[in-house]
Write an enzyme that holds these catalytic residues in place. Structure first.
Site, mmCIF file in Angstrom:
data_model
loop_
_atom_site.group_PDB
_atom_site.id
_atom_site.type_symbol
_atom_site.label_atom_id
_atom_site.label_comp_id
_atom_site.label_asym_id
_atom_site.label_seq_id
_atom_site.Cartn_x
_atom_site.Cartn_y
_atom_site.Cartn_z
ATOM 1 N N TYR A 1 18.703 -40.771 20.900
ATOM 2 C CA TYR A 1 19.998 -40.668 21.274
ATOM 3 C C TYR A 1 20.318 -39.042 21.484
ATOM 4 O O TYR A 1 21.148 -38.669 22.292
ATOM 5 C CB TYR A 1 20.972 -41.457 20.450
ATOM 6 C CG TYR A 1 21.276 -42.911 20.964
ATOM 7 C CD1 TYR A 1 22.073 -43.215 22.044
ATOM 8 C CD2 TYR A 1 20.370 -43.845 20.631
ATOM 9 C CE1 TYR A 1 22.010 -44.251 22.864
ATOM 10 C CE2 TYR A 1 20.573 -44.994 21.255
ATOM 11 C CZ TYR A 1 21.163 -45.231 22.292
ATOM 12 O OH TYR A 1 21.328 -46.503 22.686
ATOM 13 N N ARG B 1 18.716 -38.062 24.615
ATOM 14 C CA ARG B 1 19.841 -38.622 25.709
ATOM 15 C C ARG B 1 21.042 -37.622 25.879
ATOM 16 O O ARG B 1 21.540 -37.295 26.936
ATOM 17 C CB ARG B 1 20.122 -40.258 25.569
ATOM 18 C CG ARG B 1 19.137 -41.083 25.676
ATOM 19 C CD ARG B 1 19.609 -42.128 25.883
ATOM 20 N NE ARG B 1 20.158 -42.543 27.199
ATOM 21 C CZ ARG B 1 21.232 -43.496 27.417
ATOM 22 N NH1 ARG B 1 21.692 -44.201 26.501
ATOM 23 N NH2 ARG B 1 21.903 -43.516 28.780
ATOM 24 N N GLY C 1 26.368 -47.324 42.800
ATOM 25 C CA GLY C 1 24.992 -47.147 42.020
ATOM 26 C C GLY C 1 24.801 -48.196 40.831
ATOM 27 O O GLY C 1 24.123 -47.496 39.897
ATOM 28 N N VAL D 1 27.646 -44.314 29.923
ATOM 29 C CA VAL D 1 28.195 -43.561 28.575
ATOM 30 C C VAL D 1 28.219 -42.042 28.725
ATOM 31 O O VAL D 1 28.640 -41.789 27.547
ATOM 32 C CB VAL D 1 27.263 -44.362 27.591
ATOM 33 C CG1 VAL D 1 27.298 -45.815 27.538
ATOM 34 C CG2 VAL D 1 25.691 -43.776 27.456
ATOM 35 N N ASN E 1 25.158 -47.781 47.774
ATOM 36 C CA ASN E 1 23.787 -47.772 47.154
ATOM 37 C C ASN E 1 22.457 -47.253 48.068
ATOM 38 O O ASN E 1 22.785 -47.312 49.239
ATOM 39 C CB ASN E 1 23.408 -49.296 46.617
ATOM 40 C CG ASN E 1 22.836 -49.095 45.137
ATOM 41 O OD1 ASN E 1 22.397 -48.085 44.849
ATOM 42 N ND2 ASN E 1 23.167 -50.191 44.384
ATOM 43 N N ILE E 2 21.618 -46.795 47.278
ATOM 44 C CA ILE E 2 20.404 -46.191 48.062
ATOM 45 C C ILE E 2 19.817 -47.378 48.691
ATOM 46 O O ILE E 2 18.859 -47.134 49.370
ATOM 47 C CB ILE E 2 19.514 -44.963 47.109
ATOM 48 C CG1 ILE E 2 19.245 -45.647 45.854
ATOM 49 C CG2 ILE E 2 20.261 -43.792 47.392
ATOM 50 C CD1 ILE E 2 18.286 -44.818 45.189
ATOM 51 N N CYS F 1 33.311 -43.064 4.035
ATOM 52 C CA CYS F 1 32.704 -44.280 3.078
ATOM 53 C C CYS F 1 31.221 -43.651 2.963
ATOM 54 O O CYS F 1 30.675 -44.568 2.005
ATOM 55 C CB CYS F 1 32.785 -45.635 3.532
ATOM 56 S SG CYS F 1 31.564 -46.022 5.005
ATOM 57 N N HIS G 1 30.354 -50.157 28.430
ATOM 58 C CA HIS G 1 29.222 -49.728 27.474
ATOM 59 C C HIS G 1 29.319 -48.756 26.268
ATOM 60 O O HIS G 1 28.294 -48.257 25.735
ATOM 61 C CB HIS G 1 27.809 -49.724 28.305
ATOM 62 C CG HIS G 1 27.574 -50.708 28.929
ATOM 63 N ND1 HIS G 1 26.472 -50.787 29.968
ATOM 64 C CD2 HIS G 1 28.073 -52.053 28.704
ATOM 65 C CE1 HIS G 1 26.658 -52.063 30.784
ATOM 66 N NE2 HIS G 1 27.508 -52.687 29.756
#
Length: 250
Positions: free
Chosen positions: A64, A67, A190, A100, A216-217, A153, A116
Site C-alpha cells: 500500500y 501504491r 473508465g 481510492v 471508454n477506450i 487503543c 471503495h
C-alpha cells in the site's frame, strides 16, 4: 454523437458521473486490471485481503505504501478537471467513484462518493478510530519503518479501503444507489463494469428511465446498455463535452 450528448447534458437536471480505474490510469496510476496493471507485478488479490493483513501486515503495508507513492506522483488529468468543471456548471450533481486515489477532490470535485474507500485514510483494526492523512504528513508517514498503530487503543491501523471479500461501506452505497435512481443521465467513465455491487449503478439509472453515456477506450460490460458510447480517452472526450456544452449554452 458528442453534440447530441452535450445537448442532453445541457438540458439534464440530475446528471451524475460513475468512474473507474480507467480515468486514473490516464494520470499514470497502475490499475488492478489490464496488461499494465498491478495484477502482473503483484498478485493483488492475495495482498488486498483481510486474511493477508492478518498473516503479514508488514507486506500488505509495503504494497500500500508503494501504491500511495504512485498516487502521490500522479496529478488529476483533464478528465478529472472536466468533471469538476461540469459540477461547477451545475450539470453534474455527484461523482460516484470506485477509485481510492482522491484525484477527483484534488481536481476540484466537491460531491464525491467513494465506494471503495480512500487510500489516504486509515482505520483501526479494533476500535472505531479513523484518520485522514494530511498532505503535510504523507511523506513522513511513508518513510516510517514502523507499522502504524492506533493512537487510541494501540491496535494496528490498516488502509481504509475495501478489500476483496469485504462489503462496501453502507452509507456510501445507499447514497450512490439513491442518486442513481434520481439521475436522468449517468456518465460512465473508465470502468470495466464487472465489480459489483458498484457496477449496478448504470443499470439502476437505466431502469429508472435515465440515459447511460459511456466514455471508454474500449467496450466494457456496460456497453450493451449504454445509450451512447463515446470511444476514446476520457481526458480527450470530457473536455470536448465541456467545450460543446459551453458553446450551446451561450
Amino acid at each position: 454523437m458528442l453534440g447530441e450528448v452535450s445537448k442532453i447534458l445541457a438540458k439534464s437536471s440530475m446528471a451524475i458521473a460513475f468512474t473507474g480505474a480507467g480515468i486514473s490510469a490516464e494520470s499514470g496510476i497502475p490499475t488492478f486490471r489490464g496488461k499494465d496493471g498491478l495484477w502482473r507485478k503483484y498478485r493483488a488479490e492475495e495482498l488486498a485481503t483481510p486474511e493477508a493483513f492478518k498473516r503479514d501486515p508488514k507486506l500488505v503495508w509495503e504494497f500500500y505504501k508503494w501504491r500511495i507513492k504512485k498516487i502521490l506522483e500522479a496529478k488529476p488529468n483533464p478528465a478529472h478537471i472536466a468533471l469538476a468543471e461540469l459540477e461547477k456548471m451545475g450539470i453534474i450533481k455527484a461523482v460516484i467513484t470506485q477509485n481510492v486515489d482522491d484525484l477527483h477532490r484534488e481536481a476540484g470535485s466537491k460531491n464525491v462518493i467513494e465506494l471503495h474507500g480512500n487510500i489516504f485514510r486509515v482505520k483501526c483494526t479494533s476500535c472505531s478510530y479513523r484518520e485522514y492523512l494530511k498532505e503535510s504528513d504523507r511523506i513522513g508517514w511513508l518513510l516510517s519503518q514502523e507499522l502504524p498503530r492506533c493512537p487510541k487503543c494501540g491496535s494496528l491501523l490498516r488502509p481504509d479501503v475495501v478489500w476483496f471479500g469485504e462489503a462496501l461501506p453502507e452509507k456510501e452505497l445507499t447514497t450512490a444507489f439513491s442518486l442513481a435512481k434520481k439521475a436522468d443521465v449517468v456518465l460512465v467513465v473508465g470502468t470495466s463494469g464487472v465489480v459489483y455491487p458498484a457496477a449496478y449503478i448504470p443499470y439502476i439509472v437505466k431502469e429508472s428511465g435515465g440515459i447511460v453515456v459511456e466514455i471508454n477506450i474500449e467496450p466494457s460490460a456496460i456497453t450493451p446498455i449504454a445509450d451512447f458510447f463515446l470511444r476514446g480517452k476520457a481526458g480527450e472526450v470530457l473536455p470536448k463535452l465541456v467545450e460543446e456544452i459551453r458553446r450551446i449554452s451561450k
